[in-house]
Write a protein that holds these residues in place. Structure first.
Motif, PDB file in Angstrom:
ATOM      1  N   LYS A  42       0.853  -1.175   0.000  1.00 10.10           N
ATOM      2  CA  LYS A  42       0.000   0.000   0.000  1.00 10.10           C
ATOM      3  C   LYS A  42       0.894   1.231   0.000  1.00 10.10           C
ATOM      4  O   LYS A  42       1.524   1.557   0.996  1.00 10.10           O
ATOM      5  CB  LYS A  42      -0.918  -0.003   1.215  1.00 10.10           C
ATOM      6  CG  LYS A  42      -1.919  -1.124   1.196  1.00 10.10           C
ATOM      7  CD  LYS A  42      -2.822  -1.072   2.396  1.00 10.10           C
ATOM      8  CE  LYS A  42      -3.825  -2.214   2.329  1.00 10.10           C
ATOM      9  NZ  LYS A  42      -4.710  -2.234   3.479  1.00 10.10           N
ATOM     10  N   SER A  43       0.965   1.895  -1.127  1.00  5.90           N
ATOM     11  CA  SER A  43       1.731   3.128  -1.232  1.00  5.90           C
ATOM     12  C   SER A  43       0.956   4.089  -2.123  1.00  5.90           C
ATOM     13  O   SER A  43       0.084   3.685  -2.879  1.00  5.90           O
ATOM     14  CB  SER A  43       3.128   2.882  -1.800  1.00  5.90           C
ATOM     15  OG  SER A  43       3.057   2.433  -3.121  1.00  5.90           O
ATOM     16  N   GLY A  66       3.042  14.320   6.609  1.00  4.32           N
ATOM     17  CA  GLY A  66       2.124  13.219   6.892  1.00  4.32           C
ATOM     18  C   GLY A  66       2.837  11.885   6.848  1.00  4.32           C
ATOM     19  O   GLY A  66       3.872  11.711   7.491  1.00  4.32           O
ATOM     20  N   ASP A  67       2.331  10.945   6.041  1.00  4.70           N
ATOM     21  CA  ASP A  67       2.954   9.626   5.954  1.00  4.70           C
ATOM     22  C   ASP A  67       3.935   9.507   4.784  1.00  4.70           C
ATOM     23  O   ASP A  67       4.371   8.414   4.443  1.00  4.70           O
ATOM     24  CB  ASP A  67       1.892   8.528   5.882  1.00  4.70           C
ATOM     25  CG  ASP A  67       0.976   8.667   4.682  1.00  4.70           C
ATOM     26  OD1 ASP A  67       1.091   9.656   3.934  1.00  4.70           O
ATOM     27  OD2 ASP A  67       0.127   7.781   4.478  1.00  4.70           O
ATOM     28  N   THR A  68       4.319  10.642   4.191  1.00 11.16           N
ATOM     29  CA  THR A  68       5.294  10.635   3.098  1.00 11.16           C
ATOM     30  C   THR A  68       6.642  10.152   3.612  1.00 11.16           C
ATOM     31  O   THR A  68       7.107  10.581   4.659  1.00 11.16           O
ATOM     32  CB  THR A  68       5.462  12.044   2.494  1.00 11.16           C
ATOM     33  OG1 THR A  68       4.214  12.442   1.938  1.00 11.16           O
ATOM     34  CG2 THR A  68       6.531  12.077   1.419  1.00 11.16           C
ATOM     35  N   LYS A  69       7.254   9.259   2.863  1.00 11.14           N
ATOM     36  CA  LYS A  69       8.580   8.739   3.223  1.00 11.14           C
ATOM     37  C   LYS A  69       9.678   9.345   2.363  1.00 11.14           C
ATOM     38  O   LYS A  69      10.759   9.630   2.833  1.00 11.14           O
ATOM     39  CB  LYS A  69       8.617   7.215   3.084  1.00 11.14           C
ATOM     40  CG  LYS A  69       7.598   6.487   3.914  1.00 11.14           C
ATOM     41  CD  LYS A  69       7.890   6.624   5.388  1.00 11.14           C
ATOM     42  CE  LYS A  69       6.891   5.837   6.195  1.00 11.14           C
ATOM     43  NZ  LYS A  69       6.242   6.596   7.221  1.00 11.14           N
ATOM     44  N   THR A 124      11.192  10.695   6.606  1.00 12.89           N
ATOM     45  CA  THR A 124      10.712   9.920   7.740  1.00 12.89           C
ATOM     46  C   THR A 124      10.888  10.714   9.036  1.00 12.89           C
ATOM     47  O   THR A 124      11.984  11.157   9.355  1.00 12.89           O
ATOM     48  CB  THR A 124      11.480   8.586   7.844  1.00 12.89           C
ATOM     49  OG1 THR A 124      11.385   7.902   6.605  1.00 12.89           O
ATOM     50  CG2 THR A 124      10.927   7.721   8.955  1.00 12.89           C
ATOM     51  N   SER A 149       4.427   7.753  -0.282  1.00 11.33           N
ATOM     52  CA  SER A 149       4.205   7.235   1.069  1.00 11.33           C
ATOM     53  C   SER A 149       4.020   5.730   1.022  1.00 11.33           C
ATOM     54  O   SER A 149       3.845   5.152  -0.010  1.00 11.33           O
ATOM     55  CB  SER A 149       2.991   7.892   1.715  1.00 11.33           C
ATOM     56  OG  SER A 149       1.849   7.702   0.928  1.00 11.33           O
TER      57      SER A 149
END
Length: 149
Positions: A42-43, A66-69, A124, A149
């Motif tokens: 899930k990305s 947010g959930d961005t890597k 991260t 993400s």
């Protein structure tokens, strides 16, 4: 040939029954994970615009991480010179210079004066990211990219 023991599919490896890697499908049943049936990842990828054809210095638009890597940006435009400082903020909201990787030669820096460049950042654990434009002359600058993400 794999065999099934209750809900777990097994294979024989050197005389021992070993469970095969599995994942749950959308319907709730289990499926073997492998080369022809990879585990779903899930990305998501979203477009990011930090500067759009700007001709004056400024902070630009900060990315709410947010959930961005990972963030990959492209620096381009018509300006004859420019300086961008790459910065990230934590929970306090204070921005600090952060190093990115210039993808063309894998060098690292907290800023660039170049154009026609691709940069990548690991985000991260940070809350915001920006590319602060501290100098620009002779044209415009754009900084756009993709957040994964």
């Amino acid at each position: 040939m794999p065999r099934q023991d209750k809900d777990v599919q097994l294979t024989n490896l050197n005389g021992m029954d070993m469970p095969l890697p599995q994942h749950e499908k959308k319907d709730g049943s289990m499926a073997v994970t492998g080369e022809n049936n990879p585990m779903p990842v899930k990305s998501s990828v979203k477009d990011v615009v930090l500067h759009d054809v700007v001709t004056a210095t400024g902070n630009g638009t900060a990315l709410a991480v947010g959930d961005t890597k990972t963030l990959t940006i492209e620096v381009y435009g018509t300006s004859t010179s420019r300086t961008l400082v790459f910065e990230a903020a934590g929970v306090t909201g204070t921005f600090y210079p952060v190093k990115g990787i210039k993808l063309t030669d894998l060098s690292m820096d907290t800023q660039t004066t170049g154009s026609g460049e691709l940069w990548q950042f690991d985000l991260t654990g940070v809350v915001q990211f920006r590319a602060r434009l501290t100098a620009v002359a002779g044209g415009n600058v754009s900084v756009k990219g993709k957040a994964v993400s």
